[in-house]
Design an enzyme around this catalytic site. Sequence first.
Site, PDB file in Angstrom:
ATOM      1  CE  LYS A  72       2.940  -5.333  -6.986  1.00 15.46           C
ATOM      2  NZ  LYS A  72       3.085  -4.352  -5.925  1.00 15.46           N
ATOM      3  CG  ASP A 110       4.912  -8.667  -5.163  1.00 15.01           C
ATOM      4  OD1 ASP A 110       4.250  -9.073  -4.188  1.00 15.01           O
ATOM      5  OD2 ASP A 110       5.377  -7.517  -5.265  1.00 15.01           O
TER       6      ASP A 110
END
Length: 304
Positions: free
Chosen positions: A14, A145
């Site tokens: 990401k 995350d």
Amino acid sequence: MTSPAPVTVRVPAKVNVQLAVGGARPDGFHDLANVFLAVGLYDEVTVSPADSLSLTCTGPGGALVPEVPLDRTNLAARAAIALAERHGLGEPKVRIHIAKDIPVAGGMAGGSADAAGALVACDALWGTGASRAELLDICAELGSDVPFSLVGGAALGTGRGEKLQLLDVGGEFWWVFAVADGGLSTPAVYGEFDRLSPDAPPEPVASPALLDALRTGDVHALAATVTNDLQPAALSLFPSLKSTLDAGTSAGALAALVSGSGPTTAFLAADEAGARRVAQALIASGTCRTARVASSPAPGATLI
Ligand code: C5P
């Protein structure tokens, strides 16, 4: 009885296109408005039945990856342990192999991706049939995350980043990621953020202009709105990143920023050809170890 066949799950890296950071909370975390975008660099996590829990990891071409811990502290191992515990399976009897292509210790959530991958893979291997909500719950326990690595695409993370609201993305965005020589500790970067923030920072909010740029797929609007509140802290601890950012900008990147807590830096390009030009220039500049090109958005954890 035959053993179940190995299960492989592919998980994306990401980039944070907006990372707005608030003040430190009593639990030590920071409230965030964290706009995640999954990018097409992937790890593959394969799980197979075994006599006990074990973990192996190889990089591209089968290379060893010395930075990745192979004990129970690895987030992928912790994901298997957490799922087994919840379902009364005791000590997980599983071999986990990580084929790593996401840059390590870089602010691209590689460890979080492996955790999400191991969770989905073990759920399939053991037939635990955990709901999406339960998987997301375990992900949030493992790290801020990790839930995003499961869902992929694009999402706004609030709280410490774990409460997700999915976002629409109206086009493809091309990125270059410059991999630094060395790493940065995420807690150290947040600590430096606190040290550099004289007063309580304002409450973090997502930028409407940035969300709009994602929704419409407008790369120039996205380039004008990307921000990372951790960037000054990452640069303070790793000053040479400034020359990497400058090299990418000089090479024509539309935007240059530190990815998450760094030290990977991210460069937005107008299209694939532009991204390849920026990557070549970054490698030639000698300001990074290597540079990788990837497009976004990318799907979340996927059984393959
Ligand atoms: O949740 P995760 O394990 O990824 O967080 C690693 C560290 O990063 C935390 O221990 C904390 O120091 C810092 N952090 C933070 N605020 C967040 C997320 C992470 O301070 N929202």
